[in-house]
Design a protein around this motif. Structure first.
Motif, mmCIF file in Angstrom:
data_model
loop_
_atom_site.group_PDB
_atom_site.id
_atom_site.type_symbol
_atom_site.label_atom_id
_atom_site.label_comp_id
_atom_site.label_asym_id
_atom_site.label_seq_id
_atom_site.Cartn_x
_atom_site.Cartn_y
_atom_site.Cartn_z
ATOM 1 N N ALA A 19 0.691 -1.235 0.060
ATOM 2 C CA ALA A 19 -0.012 0.017 0.023
ATOM 3 C C ALA A 19 0.943 1.382 0.052
ATOM 4 O O ALA A 19 0.694 2.186 -0.886
ATOM 5 N N PHE A 20 1.879 1.235 0.794
ATOM 6 C CA PHE A 20 2.731 2.479 0.832
ATOM 7 C C PHE A 20 3.454 2.530 -0.471
ATOM 8 O O PHE A 20 3.438 3.778 -1.216
ATOM 9 N N VAL A 21 4.075 1.822 -0.973
ATOM 10 C CA VAL A 21 4.492 1.697 -2.483
ATOM 11 C C VAL A 21 3.605 2.229 -3.654
ATOM 12 O O VAL A 21 3.909 2.876 -4.292
ATOM 13 N N ALA A 22 2.446 1.541 -3.395
ATOM 14 C CA ALA A 22 1.358 1.779 -4.578
ATOM 15 C C ALA A 22 1.073 3.316 -4.503
ATOM 16 O O ALA A 22 0.885 4.110 -5.539
ATOM 17 N N ILE A 23 1.193 3.968 -3.198
ATOM 18 C CA ILE A 23 0.635 5.429 -3.005
ATOM 19 C C ILE A 23 1.875 6.352 -3.206
ATOM 20 O O ILE A 23 1.769 7.226 -4.184
ATOM 21 N N LEU A 36 -9.851 -1.107 -1.817
ATOM 22 C CA LEU A 36 -10.552 -2.401 -2.469
ATOM 23 C C LEU A 36 -9.468 -3.541 -2.629
ATOM 24 O O LEU A 36 -9.750 -4.814 -2.249
ATOM 25 N N ILE A 37 -8.375 -3.363 -3.137
ATOM 26 C CA ILE A 37 -7.341 -4.423 -3.375
ATOM 27 C C ILE A 37 -6.845 -5.259 -1.981
ATOM 28 O O ILE A 37 -6.877 -6.455 -1.943
ATOM 29 N N ALA A 38 -6.925 -4.322 -1.046
ATOM 30 C CA ALA A 38 -6.335 -4.659 0.195
ATOM 31 C C ALA A 38 -7.579 -5.652 0.926
ATOM 32 O O ALA A 38 -7.236 -6.576 1.394
ATOM 33 N N ALA A 39 -8.738 -5.377 0.883
ATOM 34 C CA ALA A 39 -9.911 -5.908 1.209
ATOM 35 C C ALA A 39 -9.960 -7.402 0.465
ATOM 36 O O ALA A 39 -10.232 -8.336 1.342
ATOM 37 N N ALA A 40 -10.002 -7.204 -0.814
ATOM 38 C CA ALA A 40 -9.859 -8.775 -1.388
ATOM 39 C C ALA A 40 -8.804 -9.504 -1.208
ATOM 40 O O ALA A 40 -8.842 -10.886 -1.016
ATOM 41 N N PRO A 55 -9.065 4.754 -2.942
ATOM 42 C CA PRO A 55 -10.149 3.934 -2.710
ATOM 43 C C PRO A 55 -9.662 2.319 -3.376
ATOM 44 O O PRO A 55 -10.019 1.169 -3.032
ATOM 45 N N LEU A 56 -8.747 2.630 -4.623
ATOM 46 C CA LEU A 56 -8.292 1.265 -5.245
ATOM 47 C C LEU A 56 -7.568 0.462 -4.476
ATOM 48 O O LEU A 56 -7.561 -0.852 -4.396
ATOM 49 N N VAL A 57 -6.663 1.222 -3.660
ATOM 50 C CA VAL A 57 -5.880 0.556 -2.666
ATOM 51 C C VAL A 57 -6.550 -0.263 -1.654
ATOM 52 O O VAL A 57 -6.266 -1.428 -1.274
ATOM 53 N N TYR A 99 -5.374 11.366 0.317
ATOM 54 C CA TYR A 99 -6.015 11.271 -0.773
ATOM 55 C C TYR A 99 -6.747 12.421 -0.905
ATOM 56 O O TYR A 99 -6.954 13.217 -1.893
ATOM 57 N N MET A 100 -7.520 12.962 0.396
ATOM 58 C CA MET A 100 -8.254 14.310 0.456
ATOM 59 C C MET A 100 -7.235 15.282 -0.221
ATOM 60 O O MET A 100 -7.788 16.415 -0.781
#
Length: 421
Positions: free
Chosen positions: A159-163, A175-179, A171-173, A250-251
């Motif tokens: 998640a850190f790397v993705a952002i 959703l992927i983490a929940a899945a 939101p995409l991060v 994000y905000m």
């Protein structure tokens, strides 16, 4: 215990007056973030008054942690619902938010009027340095709770790397983490459902147009700004997993870079002021909406923008609780839901890490960065020694001696006045 309550089956009936008095007290005393707020409600509702049993409280807390939105406010709403149904939930949840919302509105108006004065800016230097430590403390606290094993740490790092490196949308991060959590972290067997998962849908589905009605009204009135503001904060309300810290990056990106409603400095000041008020930290959105509205059309527009923001931010929390509370036993028996939450919570650690990096760069280095591979890291040559000194003192007070939030913020503001005023 309240004298006028009676037990009917498994529900304790409490007068509306008692609910009002207790939850307005909780609302005004709810400083210190969700952990302190949850502890305060446990003391008031479970230990002092026995309005909820320990099991009811913990199951409700687990439900609230599964949902987007401020879990402490949702827990208050559940408690009110448990005591007196929908009216009780509206009273309890509303009173949890209202004191902080009033304070934020007053602070936002004062900030517009006097926020650029040198002495005020000096105080904000200290407040922002302390808030950096608050973010770091939140990162450490969530890490201890969320990172239970190698899989959780891997999700957090991803998640850190993705952002931070690739700018993937929050939101995409989530959703992927929940899945990922549901697939990789769930227990092998699920429990037999104790109740129907659709028991509360009769309220949730018609509640959606009620939630979005004010956005439709400002759209019909032809206000592009208010329509965009309402839609943005409505979207933010349903992706606010893991607390306000998780969505601040994000905000900020959307409000500052994409929409240009606020400057980076104003966004940091907003977080600093929100930390000083009672109620959920997500009330920072009200401050943002007030400043954005004032820039668009003065005080009247600011008040409308703030009210619209509050509506679209908190109405979903009421809807979620009223819809899902009757099915709390079914939800408690769903290991895959719990595993999805574990994945989201692990990802939140990485998200808060990106916030700490960004916030530290802004507060300590004035936003000056240098490229290190795919990352942009703070430029050591731009270090503000005044902010660093105050942050070090706040860090020592909070992380070593566990000093309270409000005294540290007050002392840091005073230090800012003394050093930079």
């Amino acid at each position: 215990m309240a004298d006028n309550r009676v037990r009917q089956t498994d529900r304790i009936m409490v007068s509306y007056r008692d609910i009002f008095l207790v939850f307005q007290r909780i609302g005004w005393l709810s400083f210190g973030g969700p952990a302190a707020q949850i502890a305060l409600m446990h003391s008031e509702l479970v230990e002092k008054r026995s309005w909820l049993s320990e099991g009811q409280y913990l199951r409700a807390l687990s439900l609230c942690m599964l949902l987007p939105g401020p879990e402490a406010m949702q827990l208050a709403t559940y408690a009110g619902w448990r005591l007196r149904g929908l009216p009780g939930g509206l009273i309890a949840g509303g009173l949890f938010v209202l004191p902080g919302a009033l304070v934020i509105a007053a602070l936002a108006a004062a900030y517009v009027a006097w926020g650029q004065l040198p002495l005020v800016q000096a105080a904000f230097l200290g407040i922002k340095a302390a808030v950096l430590i608050i973010v770091i403390e939140a990162l450490l606290r969530v890490s201890r709770r969320a990172l239970k094993g190698p899989a959780h740490r891997l999700i957090a790092l991803a998640a850190f790397v993705a952002i931070a490196m690739f700018g993937i949308a929050f939101p995409l991060v989530i959703l992927i983490a929940a899945a990922t959590g549901a697939l990789c972290l769930a227990a092998k067997a699920e429990l037999t459902p104790a109740s129907s998962p659709t028991a509360g849908l009769w309220l949730f589905l018609p509640g959606i147009p009620v939630w979005l009605a004010p956005v439709g009204m400002v759209w019909l009135a032809g206000s592009e700004f208010l329509t965009a503001l309402g839609l943005f904060f409505a979207k933010l309300a349903i992706v606010t997993f893991g607390g306000a810290y998780a969505v601040l990056t994000y905000m900020t990106q959307t409000v500052v870079q994409d929409l240009g409603w606020l400057t980076t400095g104003q966004m940091i000041d907003a977080l600093g002021l929100a930390e000083t008020t009672p109620g959920p930290l997500i009330l920072v959105t009200e401050f943002v909406a007030w400043l954005a509205g004032d820039a668009q059309g003065g005080t009247a527009m600011a008040a409308i923008a703030a009210a619209l923001c509050l509506w679209v931010t908190f109405v979903p929390s009421f809807l979620f609780i009223f819809a899902l509370a009757p099915s709390i036993d079914w939800i408690a028996g769903r290991p895959r839901l719990a595993a999805a939450l574990e994945g989201v919570t692990a990802a939140v650690v990485g998200v808060i890490g990106t916030l700490a990096l960004w916030f530290g760069a802004q507060v300590l280095f004035g936003g000056q960065t240098i490229a290190v591979g795919a990352l942009r890291l703070p430029d050591p040559g731009a270090l503000d020694w005044r902010a660093a000194l105050i942050a070090a003192g706040a860090g020592l007070a909070m992380l070593r001696f566990h000093a309270g939030l409000v005294p540290v913020l007050a002392a840091s503001a005073l230090a800012g006045l003394l050093i930079a005023g």
